[in-house]
Write a protein that holds these residues in place. Structure first.
Motif, PDB file in Angstrom:
ATOM      1  N   ALA A  52       0.821  -1.216   0.000  1.00  0.00           N
ATOM      2  CA  ALA A  52       0.000   0.000   0.000  1.00  0.00           C
ATOM      3  C   ALA A  52       0.860   1.274   0.000  1.00  0.00           C
ATOM      4  O   ALA A  52       0.364   2.344  -0.338  1.00  0.00           O
ATOM      5  N   ASP A  53       2.146   1.141   0.348  1.00  0.00           N
ATOM      6  CA  ASP A  53       3.050   2.294   0.374  1.00  0.00           C
ATOM      7  C   ASP A  53       3.630   2.605  -1.006  1.00  0.00           C
ATOM      8  O   ASP A  53       4.329   3.601  -1.170  1.00  0.00           O
ATOM      9  N   LEU A  54       3.358   1.749  -1.975  1.00  0.00           N
ATOM     10  CA  LEU A  54       4.005   1.860  -3.286  1.00  0.00           C
ATOM     11  C   LEU A  54       3.030   2.235  -4.387  1.00  0.00           C
ATOM     12  O   LEU A  54       1.857   1.877  -4.336  1.00  0.00           O
ATOM     13  N   GLU A  55       3.550   2.943  -5.382  1.00  0.00           N
ATOM     14  CA  GLU A  55       2.799   3.178  -6.609  1.00  0.00           C
ATOM     15  C   GLU A  55       3.771   3.075  -7.773  1.00  0.00           C
ATOM     16  O   GLU A  55       4.955   3.375  -7.644  1.00  0.00           O
ATOM     17  N   GLN A  56       3.251   2.632  -8.890  1.00  0.00           N
ATOM     18  CA  GLN A  56       4.085   2.438 -10.063  1.00  0.00           C
ATOM     19  C   GLN A  56       4.015   3.662 -10.962  1.00  0.00           C
ATOM     20  O   GLN A  56       2.938   4.190 -11.222  1.00  0.00           O
ATOM     21  N   LYS A  57       5.189   4.121 -11.412  1.00  0.00           N
ATOM     22  CA  LYS A  57       5.260   5.278 -12.303  1.00  0.00           C
ATOM     23  C   LYS A  57       6.270   4.983 -13.401  1.00  0.00           C
ATOM     24  O   LYS A  57       7.211   4.226 -13.206  1.00  0.00           O
ATOM     25  N   LYS A  58       6.059   5.629 -14.521  1.00  0.00           N
ATOM     26  CA  LYS A  58       7.007   5.519 -15.620  1.00  0.00           C
ATOM     27  C   LYS A  58       8.066   6.592 -15.419  1.00  0.00           C
ATOM     28  O   LYS A  58       7.744   7.747 -15.176  1.00  0.00           O
ATOM     29  N   THR A  60      17.505  -0.875  -9.443  1.00  0.00           N
ATOM     30  CA  THR A  60      16.123  -0.422  -9.328  1.00  0.00           C
ATOM     31  C   THR A  60      15.181  -1.618  -9.338  1.00  0.00           C
ATOM     32  O   THR A  60      15.286  -2.481 -10.197  1.00  0.00           O
ATOM     33  N   PHE A  61      14.266  -1.634  -8.385  1.00  0.00           N
ATOM     34  CA  PHE A  61      13.267  -2.700  -8.336  1.00  0.00           C
ATOM     35  C   PHE A  61      12.169  -2.440  -9.361  1.00  0.00           C
ATOM     36  O   PHE A  61      11.675  -1.325  -9.466  1.00  0.00           O
ATOM     37  N   THR A  62      11.794  -3.462 -10.094  1.00  0.00           N
ATOM     38  CA  THR A  62      10.674  -3.343 -11.023  1.00  0.00           C
ATOM     39  C   THR A  62       9.523  -4.252 -10.602  1.00  0.00           C
ATOM     40  O   THR A  62       8.473  -4.221 -11.216  1.00  0.00           O
ATOM     41  N   ASP A  63       9.728  -5.039  -9.546  1.00  0.00           N
ATOM     42  CA  ASP A  63       8.709  -5.979  -9.071  1.00  0.00           C
ATOM     43  C   ASP A  63       8.356  -5.633  -7.620  1.00  0.00           C
ATOM     44  O   ASP A  63       9.216  -5.647  -6.746  1.00  0.00           O
ATOM     45  N   ALA A  64       7.087  -5.351  -7.373  1.00  0.00           N
ATOM     46  CA  ALA A  64       6.645  -4.952  -6.027  1.00  0.00           C
ATOM     47  C   ALA A  64       6.844  -6.067  -5.010  1.00  0.00           C
ATOM     48  O   ALA A  64       7.104  -5.807  -3.831  1.00  0.00           O
ATOM     49  N   GLU A  65       6.753  -7.312  -5.447  1.00  0.00           N
ATOM     50  CA  GLU A  65       6.919  -8.439  -4.520  1.00  0.00           C
ATOM     51  C   GLU A  65       8.334  -8.495  -3.932  1.00  0.00           C
ATOM     52  O   GLU A  65       8.525  -8.999  -2.843  1.00  0.00           O
TER      53      GLU A  65
END
Length: 127
Positions: free
Chosen positions: A66-72, A83-88
């Motif tokens: 819930a603390d994360l959001e994906q942006k380009k 850099t992490f590209t996977d939320a898991e």
């Protein structure tokens, strides 16, 4: 007399047109500079989805989905492996420093080990 009136009329119309021309030349130069910078960034970086923080995270606090959001975003090629590209891969890790809202999540900002699910159920760090 008609010649004098013609010259005065040309000056009256010419001055604003000359100013407009200089303004357009300036804008064109600025646009070319932006395009040049964009092309340099394109060659030196990758444009892809990254995870950023929605809120500030304190040191030692566990990162939740819930603390994360994906942006380009643009990420330099030398930072791509970090850099992490996977939320898991992010969730369950603890911040090793205070992180501000909008920070792109990189490996050097989080602990190496994720909190195990078994330990979370027991309420302790022991499996």
């Amino acid at each position: 007399m008609h010649l004098l009136h013609g010259i005065i009329g040309a000056c009256i119309a010419g001055i604003p047109l000359a100013a407009l021309l200089f303004f357009q030349i300036h804008n064109n130069t600025a646009l070319r500079l932006q395009i040049s910078r964009y092309q340099q960034n394109e060659q030196n970086a990758l444009y892809f989805y990254v995870w950023v923080l929605k809120r500030d995270i304190a040191i030692g606090e566990t990162v939740k989905r819930a603390d994360l959001e994906q942006k380009k975003a643009w990420v330099p090629q030398n930072s791509y492996p970090e850099t992490f590209t996977d939320a898991e891969k992010i969730t369950g890790r603890k911040a090793i420093r205070d992180l501000k809202k909008g920070t792109v999540i990189q490996k050097n900002l989080l602990s190496d080990k994720k909190k195990s699910k078994k330990a979370a159920k027991n309420g302790s760090g022991l499996p």
